[in-house]
Design an enzyme around this catalytic site. Structure first.
Site, PDB file in Angstrom:
ATOM      1  N   ASP A 191      10.447 -21.265 -12.476  1.00 41.54           N
ATOM      2  CA  ASP A 191      10.295 -21.092 -11.194  1.00 41.54           C
ATOM      3  C   ASP A 191      10.745 -22.450 -10.268  1.00 41.54           C
ATOM      4  O   ASP A 191      10.767 -23.515 -10.828  1.00 41.54           O
ATOM      5  CB  ASP A 191       8.842 -20.892 -10.894  1.00 41.54           C
ATOM      6  CG  ASP A 191       8.276 -20.656  -9.474  1.00 41.54           C
ATOM      7  OD1 ASP A 191       8.656 -19.694  -9.027  1.00 41.54           O
ATOM      8  OD2 ASP A 191       7.711 -21.645  -8.659  1.00 41.54           O
ATOM      9  N   GLU A 221      15.473 -19.498 -11.654  1.00 39.27           N
ATOM     10  CA  GLU A 221      15.338 -19.147 -10.329  1.00 39.27           C
ATOM     11  C   GLU A 221      15.380 -20.249  -9.570  1.00 39.27           C
ATOM     12  O   GLU A 221      14.780 -21.102  -9.211  1.00 39.27           O
ATOM     13  CB  GLU A 221      13.855 -18.736 -10.147  1.00 39.27           C
ATOM     14  CG  GLU A 221      13.726 -18.032  -8.952  1.00 39.27           C
ATOM     15  CD  GLU A 221      12.624 -18.366  -8.123  1.00 39.27           C
ATOM     16  OE1 GLU A 221      12.417 -18.088  -6.940  1.00 39.27           O
ATOM     17  OE2 GLU A 221      12.328 -19.811  -8.226  1.00 39.27           O
TER      18      GLU A 221
HETATM   19  C1  NOJ Z   1       9.178 -18.447  -6.404  1.00 37.65           C
HETATM   20  C2  NOJ Z   1       8.352 -17.513  -6.896  1.00 37.65           C
HETATM   21  O1  NOJ Z   1       9.183 -16.377  -6.832  1.00 37.65           O
HETATM   22  C3  NOJ Z   1       7.565 -17.332  -5.642  1.00 37.65           C
HETATM   23  O2  NOJ Z   1       6.831 -16.009  -5.753  1.00 37.65           O
HETATM   24  C4  NOJ Z   1       6.593 -18.163  -5.379  1.00 37.65           C
HETATM   25  O3  NOJ Z   1       5.756 -18.262  -4.173  1.00 37.65           O
HETATM   26  C5  NOJ Z   1       7.338 -19.697  -5.415  1.00 37.65           C
HETATM   27  N1  NOJ Z   1       8.314 -19.687  -6.293  1.00 37.65           N
HETATM   28  C6  NOJ Z   1       6.595 -20.808  -5.412  1.00 37.65           C
HETATM   29  O4  NOJ Z   1       5.979 -20.970  -6.675  1.00 37.65           O
END
Ligand code: NOJ
Length: 588
Positions: A232, A300
Site C-alpha cells: 500500500d 500500489e
Molecule cells: C491505498 C488504499 O488502496 C486505500 O484504500 C487506502 O485508503 C490508502 N492507500 C491509505 O492506506
C-alpha cells in the site's frame, strides 16, 4: 542471462522472452475486499470463513491468484488500511486459524494468495503509536513516527503546509486529539504527520527499527504460506529532506496538480511521494522474499510518469506495479493504444511484466465510470458518484466495461480483477450520506463522495436476503434493490451473461496463453476508432489471435481470415459494432 533483443520493430508493442515463464508474469489476480465478499457469521461484515466458503466461485471463474485487502486487527477507520496489529486478524474477519484455513483451501484449489501490507502508516491504535504518545517529545518511541514541533508562536501552526490525501491538514497536534489526557499533554506541542486520516500516523522509515519490524512482518506471513504482498502507498514511505512546503493536494487516485512541481526527485510529484529513497526499502524486501520460492511484491504506487513507475519493478525491487495509467485512460482508441504501447516499452526495459487493472476498491467501478462520455473530465475515477450527481448510463457503461475487460484480458502481462466486476456490477451511486464510511467523505465535508459506492457487498443469490452475501440479510452498506439481476446464480450458465463472458475469456486466455504472447499492431486496422492488436505465440505453435475493440460510432468489419473466439457483445453480421471487443483466431 537473457539474450538482448533487437530494437523493437515498427508496430511491435511487446516481444515475449522465452525465459519469462514465472506464474506472476501472466497471472490473473482477483481482488477480494474482505468486508464485502461473503459474510460467514451473519453480522453484515464479510469475513475469512465467508471467503473460504465461496472460493470455488473463483476457481470456476478461472483466475490464478487472489489478493485480499487488509484483514488485520484494526479499528477500521479506513476500512482496515489502518492497522493496529500486523500479525493478527481483526475479530470482525475471524482468527489466525481462519486465515490458515483460507490459505489451505486456496492451495487445494490451486489459487495463490497475496495479502495487503500497509507500511506507510499504522493505526493510532497500534501499540507503537500509543507508546509514542505516552513517552512524549524526544523519546525513542516518537522516533518511529513523524513527530515535529509546530511553527509560529507556541508552535500553533503545523510544521508545514501539506494536506492530507483524504482532505484537511496532513498534521495533527497531540494536545488536540480527542483522547488527549488534559493536563498531562498540555505542554506537549508536537504534531504528527498523517498523509491520510488523523487516525493513520505516518511511520518514520529513516528509523532502522521500523525497517527491521516490517522485514519481520514479511517473514511472519511468508512463513504462513502467502504468495506475496500488495504494498500500500508504496511510493510514500520516504519524505523529502526537511519536509519542504508544497502547495497542492494529491487526490486519492492519481490526480496531482502539475503546476506544483517542487520535489527534486520527481518533479511531477509532491515531496512526500516517489522519493528516490523508497527504492532502497524494496531492494531489501526483495532479498527477504527471494529466500522463499516464487513469492512476489506488488507496488500500489500512484506515480507519474510511467518511466518513474517502472523503477519500482527493477530486477532487484518489486515484481509488479499496478498500471493506473491504463485505468485512468479515457475510452478512446488512440489513447488506449498509446498507453498500452508505452506500458510495454517501460516495463519491457526492466524485464518486468506489465499489469492491467480497470477497477479496485478506490475507484468508481468501470461499469459506471465508462457510462459517461468524457468520464475523466466529469467525475474522475476516484471522486465517487452521489445521488445528486449526473448518473452514468448503465447500459452503455456495462457494454463498454465488457469491451474494456476483454481488451485487457487479451493483453500479455498480469491482469487484476476486482470482486463483482465479473458480475458487471455498477457503482452504487445512490447511497445516502449517513451510511457512508469513507474518511474522504467526512474530511472533505462531503464535497468528495468517496469510495463507498464500489465497496457494497456483492450479490450471490438473487432470491436470498442480502442476495446471499450474509445468512441473516445484514449488510454493512445497503445493497441496491435492483441487484438481483447481477447475482452470480442469475448469471451462471446464462449465455451472454457477464459472468459467462469472464469465464470464457479466462479459459481462452489460458488455453491460448495470451498472457505470455508477443503483441503487434494489426497492420491494416488501426485507426483513431479501433484498437487492433495481434497476439502471437513466440514459439509459433498456436494460431495468432486478433484482439480488436471498436470505439468508433460505426461498425467495423472484422477482416477476412479471422474467426471469432470470444466477443463482448453480439456482432452485426461480420462487423464489430460500437463498444465491442472481439478475440478472433487467424484461420486464413
Ligand atoms: C491505498 C488504499 O488502496 C486505500 O484504500 C487506502 O485508503 C490508502 N492507500 C491509505 O492506506
Amino acid at each position: 542471462m537473457s539474450t538482448p533483443l533487437s530494437p523493437t520493430a515498427e508496430g511491435v508493442l511487446h516481444v515475449q522472452r522465452p525465459e519469462h515463464q514465472q506464474w506472476w508474469r501472466q497471472a490473473v489476480i482477483y481482488q477480494i475486499y474482505p468486508r464485502s465478499f461473503a459474510d460467514g457469521d451473519g453480522d453484515g461484515m464479510g469475513d475469512l470463513p465467508g471467503i473460504t466458503s465461496r472460493m470455488e466461485h473463483l476457481a470456476d471463474l478461472g483466475v490464478d491468484a487472489l489478493w485480499l485487502s487488509p484483514f488485520y486487527r484494526s479499528p477500521q477507520k479506513d476500512a482496515g488500511y489502518d492497522v493496529a496489529d500486523y500479525r493478527d486478524i481483526d475479530p470482525r474477519f475471524g482468527s489466525l486459524a481462519d486465515a490458515d484455513a483460507m490459505l489451505a483451501r486456496a492451495n487445494e484449489l490451486g489459487l495463490k494468495v497475496i495479502v495487503d501490507l500497509v507500511p506507510n502508516h499504522t493505526s493510532d491504535e497500534h501499540a507503537w503509536f500509543r507508546e509514542a504518545l505516552a513517552a512524549g517529545p524526544g523519546s525513542a518511541e516518537r522516533e518511529r513516527y513523524m513527530f515535529r514541533e509546530g511553527r509560529g508562536e507556541d508552535g500553533a501552526q503545523p510544521p508545514n503546509n501539506w494536506e492530507s490525501v483524504f482532505g484537511g491538514p496532513a498534521w495533527t497536534r497531540v494536545r488536540e486529539r480527542a483522547d488527549a489526557p488534559g493536563s498531562a499533554w498540555a505542554e506537549d506541542g508536537q504534531w504528527y504527520l498523517n498523509l491520510f486520516d488523523s487516525s493513520q500516523p505516518d511511520l518514520n522509515w529513516q528509523n532502522p527499527e521500523v525497517r527491521a519490524e516490517f522485514e519481520d512482518i514479511l517473514r511472519f506471513w511468508l512463513d504462513r504460506g502467502v504468495d506475496g504482498f500488495r504494498v500500500d502507498v508504496a511510493h510514500g514511505m520516504i519524505k523529502a529532506e526537511g519536509l519542504p512546503d508544497w502547495t497542492g493536494r494529491v487526490e486519492m487516485v492519481g490526480g496531482v496538480d502539475a503546476s506544483q512541481q517542487e520535489s527534486d526527485d520527481n518533479p511531477a510529484m509532491p515531496p512526500y511521494f516517489d522519493q528516490n529513497g523508497v527504492h532502497e526499502i524494496y531492494r531489501s524486501w526483495r532479498q527477504v522474499v527471494d529466500r522463499y520460492e516464487d513469492r512476489i511484491l506488488v507496488a500500489e504506487a500512484w506515480v507519474d510518469p510511467l518511466p518513474r513507475l517502472a523503477r519500482y519493478v527493477r530486477s532487484d525491487e518489486m515484481h509488479q506495479a499496478f498500471n493506473f495509467a491504463f485505468l485512468t485512460t479515457p475510452w478512446h482508441a488512440g489513447e488506449l493504444r498509446s498507453v498500452i504501447a508505452e506500458s510495454y516499452q517501460v516495463n519491457d526495459a526492466e524485464e518486468a511484466p506489465t499489469t492491467w487493472v480497470l477497477s479496485n476498491h478506490d475507484v468508481v467501478r468501470h461499469a459506471s465510470r465508462l457510462g459517461f462520455d468524457g468520464i475523466t473530465d466529469k467525475v474522475g475515477p476516484n471522486k465517487g458518484i452521489g445521488p445528486s450527481d449526473p448518473q452514468p448510463d448503465r447500459e452503455k457503461g456495462l457494454r463498454r466495461a465488457r469491451a474494456a475487460t476483454l481488451l485487457m484480458l487479451g493483453l500479455p502481462g498480469s491482469a487484476y480483477l476486482y470482486q463483482g466486476e465479473e458480475l458487471g456490477l455498477p457503482e452504487h451511486t445512490l447511497l445516502p450520506s449517513h451510511v457512508r464510511e469513507d474518511p474522504t467523505f467526512q474530511r472533505t465535508g462531503g464535497s468528495e463522495i468517496g469510495r463507498d459506492g464500489c465497496r457494497v457487498p456483492i450479490p450471490w443469490e438473487a432470491g436470498r436476503p442480502a442476495y446471499g452475501f450474509s445468512p441473516t440479510g445484514a449488510s454493512w452498506l445497503p445493497q441496491p434493490a435492483d441487484w438481483a439481476e447481477y447475482a452470480a446464480d442469475a448469471q451462471a450458465g446464462r449465455e451472454g451473461s457477464t459472468l459467462e463472458l469472464y469465464r470464457l475469456a479466462l479459459r481462452v486466455r489460458r488455453e491460448r496463453q495470451l498472457g505470455t504472447a508477443t503483441l503487434e499492431d494489426h497492420p491494416d486496422l488501426a485507426s483513431p476508432d479501433v484498437v487492433a492488436l495481434v497476439s502471437k505465440d513466440p514459439a509459433g505453435t498456436r494460431a495468432d489471435v486478433l484482439v480488436m475493440t471498436n470505439i468508433g460510432a460505426a461498425p467495423v468489419d472484422l477482416p477476412a481470415g479471422w474467426t471469432v473466439l470470444v466477443a463482448s457483445g453480439p456482432l452485426e453480421g461480420a462487423a464489430v459494432p460500437t463498444d465491442v471487443t472481439v478475440w478472433a483466431q487467424r484461420t486464413g
